[in-house]
Design a protein around this motif. Sequence first.
Motif, PDB file in Angstrom:
ATOM      1  N   ARG A   1       2.154   2.000  -3.386  1.00 31.28           N
ATOM      2  CA  ARG A   1       1.000   2.583  -4.363  1.00 31.28           C
ATOM      3  C   ARG A   1       0.906   3.948  -3.979  1.00 31.28           C
ATOM      4  NH1 ARG A   1      -1.895  -0.368  -7.507  1.00 31.28           N
ATOM      5  NH2 ARG A   1      -1.994  -2.507  -7.496  1.00 31.28           N
ATOM      6  N   ASP A   2       0.938   4.464  -2.582  1.00 33.01           N
ATOM      7  CA  ASP A   2       0.697   5.965  -2.211  1.00 33.01           C
ATOM      8  C   ASP A   2       1.965   6.582  -2.778  1.00 33.01           C
ATOM      9  OD1 ASP A   2      -1.433   5.163  -0.765  1.00 33.01           O
ATOM     10  OD2 ASP A   2      -0.316   5.089   1.089  1.00 33.01           O
ATOM     11  N   ARG A   3       3.107   6.075  -2.931  1.00 34.45           N
ATOM     12  CA  ARG A   3       4.346   6.855  -3.582  1.00 34.45           C
ATOM     13  C   ARG A   3       4.137   7.088  -4.739  1.00 34.45           C
ATOM     14  NH1 ARG A   3       9.643   8.187  -2.859  1.00 34.45           N
ATOM     15  NH2 ARG A   3      11.194   7.667  -4.626  1.00 34.45           N
TER      16      ARG A   3
ATOM     17  N   ALA B   1       0.869  -1.363   0.082  1.00 38.34           N
ATOM     18  CA  ALA B   1       0.114   0.147  -0.019  1.00 38.34           C
ATOM     19  C   ALA B   1       0.856   1.222  -0.031  1.00 38.34           C
ATOM     20  CB  ALA B   1      -1.009   0.119   1.328  1.00 38.34           C
ATOM     21  N   ASN B   2       2.066   1.226   0.783  1.00 39.37           N
ATOM     22  CA  ASN B   2       2.768   2.542   0.929  1.00 39.37           C
ATOM     23  C   ASN B   2       3.577   2.753  -0.442  1.00 39.37           C
ATOM     24  OD1 ASN B   2       4.616   0.350   1.350  1.00 39.37           O
ATOM     25  ND2 ASN B   2       5.803   1.432   3.051  1.00 39.37           N
TER      26      ASN B   2
ATOM     27  N   GLN C   1       1.181   7.101  -6.701  1.00 42.49           N
ATOM     28  CA  GLN C   1       0.220   8.258  -6.705  1.00 42.49           C
ATOM     29  C   GLN C   1       0.838   9.742  -6.331  1.00 42.49           C
ATOM     30  OE1 GLN C   1      -3.123   7.836  -4.281  1.00 42.49           O
ATOM     31  NE2 GLN C   1      -4.241   9.269  -5.145  1.00 42.49           N
ATOM     32  N   LYS C   2       1.685  10.020  -5.510  1.00 40.68           N
ATOM     33  CA  LYS C   2       2.173  11.122  -5.200  1.00 40.68           C
ATOM     34  C   LYS C   2       3.171  11.785  -6.334  1.00 40.68           C
ATOM     35  CE  LYS C   2       2.303  10.782  -0.265  1.00 40.68           C
ATOM     36  NZ  LYS C   2       2.873  10.537   0.877  1.00 40.68           N
TER      37      LYS C   2
END
Length: 310
Positions: free
Chosen positions: A78-80, A75-76, A82-83
């Motif tokens: 994917r968050d990266r 998940a983290n 996205q940013k």
Amino acid sequence: MKSLICGSLAFDTIMSFQSRFSEALLADQLHRINVCFFVPEMRREFGGCAGNIAYNLKLLGGDPLIMATIGQDGANYRDRLQKQQISQQCIKTIETSYTAQAFITTDTDSNQITAFHPGAMIFAHENTVTDAGPVAIAIIAPDGRDGMLQHAQQCADLNVPFIFDPGQGLPMFNGEELKAFIDLATYVAVNEYEAELLTERTGLSLAQIAERVSALVVTRGDEGAEIFTNNERLAIPCVKVDKVVDPTGCGDAFRAGMLFGLTNNLDWPTTGRLASLMGSIKITHQGPQNHVLSRAEIDERFHQAFGYHL
């Protein structure tokens, strides 16, 4: 136009050994190694060749599209992404596996010993190139064995030009499989060690491999790189740096420069020099995705290194 990057997403645990591996290993005892490397420095980074290539291509202003598998713990990552505004359209989560993990120890000569857990990467074949839609170019980088075979064939079937970049995945394939990759590929990119292994396994010389593709690129560390194309050998200089901090991901940064050059119709001398510059920028930073430069800053460094503008 998008560049399709088929390869791994991984977490890298990077450690520094404050000596030389050669001083800790006894040449006459390599058949029964029992050794411990004391590593006072350790950190965890976002990595994997697909993630690293995409990160560098985005810095250049390219449009990377990652095709990869990630685990239940991703998940983290994917968050990266996205940013960074990097598309996750072709990233598949494998809920029954962990994200691929690399444990990398580097000595004072920048030699590396890596232990790698593939995790979700072995399900790479569950992604298909047709899911990506129109792309200008692709790269088949280290990934799950079945995925690499499948994605190379799919690119060829769809007439998508691609770079075959076997990297540390090269030992997974026998000579005939490697010949098949070469014959399907438009370009081949390897480092010096991989070039030796590729010629040994296929029985083909570098010249013979170059005859089968539009270009063969061999990186040679601080000696720069060679590009074999159109019956020519182009020598690409290394961009010198004040201090080598961490070689992890240097080859991936180089390949991002290749992708940018090819998608923007740069000539091979310029493409090679841009790739060399990207590798030099990466090598002066810890981790494969921690260097932060604007496109203008990259252009200025290119001008300083080579005397002309991109």
